[in-house]
Motif scaffolding. Structure first.
Motif, PDB file in Angstrom:
ATOM      1  N   SER A 116      41.016  56.401  40.173  1.00  0.00           N
ATOM      2  CA  SER A 116      41.437  55.046  40.833  1.00  0.00           C
ATOM      3  C   SER A 116      40.267  54.126  40.465  1.00  0.00           C
ATOM      4  CB  SER A 116      41.075  55.418  42.253  1.00  0.00           C
ATOM      5  OG  SER A 116      41.067  54.181  43.177  1.00  0.00           O
ATOM      6  N   PRO A 133      39.649  50.920  41.873  1.00  0.00           N
ATOM      7  CA  PRO A 133      38.839  50.415  42.999  1.00  0.00           C
ATOM      8  C   PRO A 133      38.021  51.653  43.487  1.00  0.00           C
ATOM      9  CG  PRO A 133      41.088  50.085  43.340  1.00  0.00           C
ATOM     10  CD  PRO A 133      41.270  51.158  42.329  1.00  0.00           C
ATOM     11  N   ARG A 134      38.257  52.942  43.582  1.00  0.00           N
ATOM     12  CA  ARG A 134      37.301  53.943  43.928  1.00  0.00           C
ATOM     13  C   ARG A 134      36.246  54.057  43.088  1.00  0.00           C
ATOM     14  NH1 ARG A 134      41.407  58.044  46.090  1.00  0.00           N
ATOM     15  NH2 ARG A 134      41.134  58.772  43.824  1.00  0.00           N
ATOM     16  N   ARG A 148      33.673  51.141  43.326  1.00  0.00           N
ATOM     17  CA  ARG A 148      32.822  51.305  44.499  1.00  0.00           C
ATOM     18  C   ARG A 148      31.571  52.496  44.166  1.00  0.00           C
ATOM     19  NH1 ARG A 148      37.010  51.330  48.038  1.00  0.00           N
ATOM     20  NH2 ARG A 148      37.034  53.551  48.134  1.00  0.00           N
ATOM     21  N   HIS A 179      39.839  43.664  31.343  1.00  0.00           N
ATOM     22  CA  HIS A 179      41.336  44.534  31.236  1.00  0.00           C
ATOM     23  C   HIS A 179      41.771  44.025  29.806  1.00  0.00           C
ATOM     24  CE1 HIS A 179      40.707  45.533  35.224  1.00  0.00           C
ATOM     25  NE2 HIS A 179      41.184  44.138  35.687  1.00  0.00           N
ATOM     26  N   HIS A 182      35.854  40.948  48.828  1.00  0.00           N
ATOM     27  CA  HIS A 182      37.088  41.042  48.222  1.00  0.00           C
ATOM     28  C   HIS A 182      36.966  40.853  46.768  1.00  0.00           C
ATOM     29  CE1 HIS A 182      39.698  41.409  51.655  1.00  0.00           C
ATOM     30  NE2 HIS A 182      39.143  40.599  52.411  1.00  0.00           N
ATOM     31  N   PRO A 183      37.775  41.727  45.861  1.00  0.00           N
ATOM     32  CA  PRO A 183      37.703  41.577  44.588  1.00  0.00           C
ATOM     33  C   PRO A 183      38.354  40.165  44.084  1.00  0.00           C
ATOM     34  CG  PRO A 183      39.241  43.300  45.217  1.00  0.00           C
ATOM     35  CD  PRO A 183      38.681  42.865  46.410  1.00  0.00           C
ATOM     36  N   PHE A 184      38.244  39.887  43.007  1.00  0.00           N
ATOM     37  CA  PHE A 184      38.981  38.747  42.476  1.00  0.00           C
ATOM     38  C   PHE A 184      39.192  39.016  41.035  1.00  0.00           C
ATOM     39  CE2 PHE A 184      38.932  34.628  40.261  1.00  0.00           C
ATOM     40  CZ  PHE A 184      39.696  33.879  41.223  1.00  0.00           C
ATOM     41  N   ARG A 185      40.603  38.412  40.670  1.00  0.00           N
ATOM     42  CA  ARG A 185      40.761  38.794  39.274  1.00  0.00           C
ATOM     43  C   ARG A 185      41.524  37.565  38.631  1.00  0.00           C
ATOM     44  NH1 ARG A 185      45.345  43.481  38.289  1.00  0.00           N
ATOM     45  NH2 ARG A 185      43.637  44.572  38.611  1.00  0.00           N
ATOM     46  N   ALA A 186      40.988  37.246  37.431  1.00  0.00           N
ATOM     47  CA  ALA A 186      41.511  36.361  36.435  1.00  0.00           C
ATOM     48  C   ALA A 186      42.139  36.836  35.355  1.00  0.00           C
ATOM     49  CB  ALA A 186      40.075  35.576  35.794  1.00  0.00           C
ATOM     50  N   PRO A 187      43.477  36.260  35.361  1.00  0.00           N
ATOM     51  CA  PRO A 187      44.441  36.728  34.212  1.00  0.00           C
ATOM     52  C   PRO A 187      44.136  36.126  32.690  1.00  0.00           C
ATOM     53  CG  PRO A 187      45.258  34.771  35.137  1.00  0.00           C
ATOM     54  CD  PRO A 187      44.023  35.027  35.777  1.00  0.00           C
ATOM     55  N   GLU A 210      32.641  30.941  44.554  1.00  0.00           N
ATOM     56  CA  GLU A 210      33.969  29.883  43.920  1.00  0.00           C
ATOM     57  C   GLU A 210      33.510  30.068  42.220  1.00  0.00           C
ATOM     58  OE1 GLU A 210      36.478  29.306  45.248  1.00  0.00           O
ATOM     59  OE2 GLU A 210      37.288  28.145  43.574  1.00  0.00           O
ATOM     60  N   LYS A 240      34.202  33.168  40.474  1.00  0.00           N
ATOM     61  CA  LYS A 240      35.513  32.984  40.278  1.00  0.00           C
ATOM     62  C   LYS A 240      35.872  32.121  38.938  1.00  0.00           C
ATOM     63  CE  LYS A 240      38.052  32.241  43.873  1.00  0.00           C
ATOM     64  NZ  LYS A 240      38.594  31.855  45.259  1.00  0.00           N
ATOM     65  N   ARG A 241      35.111  31.257  39.015  1.00  0.00           N
ATOM     66  CA  ARG A 241      35.519  30.176  37.633  1.00  0.00           C
ATOM     67  C   ARG A 241      34.715  30.939  36.545  1.00  0.00           C
ATOM     68  NH1 ARG A 241      36.240  24.707  37.980  1.00  0.00           N
ATOM     69  NH2 ARG A 241      37.345  24.452  39.854  1.00  0.00           N
ATOM     70  N   PHE A 292      37.250  33.068  34.963  1.00  0.00           N
ATOM     71  CA  PHE A 292      38.213  32.536  34.298  1.00  0.00           C
ATOM     72  C   PHE A 292      37.621  32.006  32.892  1.00  0.00           C
ATOM     73  CE2 PHE A 292      42.453  31.667  36.239  1.00  0.00           C
ATOM     74  CZ  PHE A 292      42.101  32.068  37.514  1.00  0.00           C
TER      75      PHE A 292
END
Lengths: 307, 307
Positions: A182, A184-185, A188, A202, A221-226, A260, A263-264, A267
């Protein structure tokens, strides 16, 4: 603020559905440095052989990269050959010749010691740790590793992970290092080994950043950039290193480390990875403009932006 | 507004790293209908055998799904057995017994003819086309297909694609149908076959929607919705069909078809897919609340939201 990158410089033979190239300048530190150079001052520590010419070095210096830390050794530069003929997402290695890279002992020039940001490329974890300890004025350290070190030097890697603030690896490496199927596990468990944040790359689908509880004081909280769907992937080599260069380079350019900003940075990592794969080797990364980069950043943002 | 789903109802034997289950109620139309039922009125057309009991039917009717269109035939219901022991992203089929599904001829009850939304599940393209032509009051048609039809019935599929507004398939199917290894190029070729929009499902990485130039009058930039990293994927079966149910169900609930509505639909698709995989079979989809769904929608939104 300046960032120091330590890692490999290499010559690659590459075969993809778009064609073949031989003796292409590559290596993780090369891709990383070029990508980061669009955001901040970059210094590089690596080792090369007699076959590394002034012309090769100028690829880096033209982008303003400080190459004082490139050590010249007798012999040939690290060489790698690989192909992506069946699967653009995974290289099949044809050969690896470590050459001068086998005895690489990173030596940090005096003038690099004030680098506030550090990126430890994928080398032996004990060398990574030694560099980190020498760079004692560094504020933030990013690091990479791979399945080989996870399997063969787990103790040394565990020590290094305590010194790394942000680890950047892929899905399979995360699951292997966290011993869990998994994501997320596994993430961690990796964070419990030391890093405050883990960036899981990914490939064509972007990347996710996971945070240790309380890390950087910005929530967990995780954050994802496509990633942007690329019209023509000519050569996937160096995509992950270019991602790391865009990510760390943007962080170094900002100084403060807010949610922020992180996060940027994620990206911008995806943006630089997406440019890298559009041409063979480092070709695309040599001739970008900040306007092109920011235009793609906007495309990325709009790609997933809900009102 | 009501949506009609046409497709398979099945009993599945499933083995995953989390365990094994036998004779679990499944099938594309089942997953689709349950997922869509949280957004709008759902009607189903499918065929089942003698082994499909009132208890099985109540799984659907408890969610308010109109089951008048389920045809009962002599024999056994479609059965499928598969495992995900090595790879949660791809099922290895152990057996497929078509049984009564082999001679499935969809019959649309009179009372279904006013359905404004239609979803053509993965059945023979000629049957899909016949249903679409009979449903001549339908405003928007979504459709699925698979490698088997792409390879074996290309002409029939080409006719059907002219009747489908939004096609929902995965990465490999898109590349096969578009005969191109580049996803954006393959997507363009698929759109040239008829659909105004193509939703490419990326499994655990979410989905991307591509638009034909001028489609729906909303511009042609693609949009991507990420998927949430799931703590424990117990059973990936039906994730794509649940995605389609969330996507089409949300569209049907909105009526108007703006870019923002399509973007939100893509997020809701990912939300329903992510719930589906948390338990074996349709277990998780049977007992959700709209509050749980909207809370996860918010998590998804925040997962990629840049200020």
């Amino acid at each position: 603020m300046s960032i120091l990158a330590v890692g490999s410089v290499a010559f690659d033979n590459i075969a993809t559905p778009s064609g073949r190239r031989e003796n292409v300048l590559g290596g993780a530190a090369t891709y990383f440095s070029l990508a980061a150079s669009y955001f901040t001052d970059v210094r590089i520590v690596a080792v090369v052989g007699d076959d590394f010419t002034g012309e090769h070095e100028s690829v880096l210096t033209k982008r303003g990269i400080n190459t004082r830390g490139i050590q010249h050794a007798n012999g040939k530069t690290f060489r790698w050959g690989g192909q992506y003929l069946d699967n653009l997402n995974e290289a099949k290695t044809d050969f690896t010749e470590l050459n001068v890279f086998e005895k690489f002992q990173p030596q940090i020039p005096e003038e690099y010691l004030d680098s506030l940001y550090l990126f430890l490329g994928n080398i032996h974890p004990t060398l990574q740790a030694a560099v980190r300890l020498e760079m004692n004025r560094t504020r933030l350290t990013g690091g990479d590793t791979m399945n080989y070190w996870i399997q063969n030097t787990p103790k040394e890697l565990a020590e290094t992970l305590k010194l790394v603030n942000i680890l950047l690896i892929n899905d399979a490496e995360t699951k292997m290092l966290g011993s869990d199927r998994s994501l997320p596990r596994a993430a961690r468990k990796v964070l419990a080994l030391g890093p405050q944040a883990l960036v899981v790359k990914h490939g064509e689908y972007g990347a996710t950043i996971f945070f240790r509880e309380g890390a950087f004081g910005i929530g967990s909280h995780p954050f994802r950039a496509p990633a942007l769907p690329i019209e023509e992937v000519q050569d996937p080599t160096g995509a992950g290193d270019s991602f790391a260069g865009g990510f760390m380079g943007y962080l170094a350019s900002q100084g403060e480390l807010s949610r922020e900003v992180l996060k940027r940075a994620l990206f911008y990592g995806g943006v630089m990875g997406s440019f890298a794969v559009e041409r063979f080797g480092t070709e695309r990364l040599q001739n970008l403009s900040r306007d092109e980069i920011d235009a793609r950043f906007q495309l990325f943002r709009e790609l997933t932006h809900l009102e």
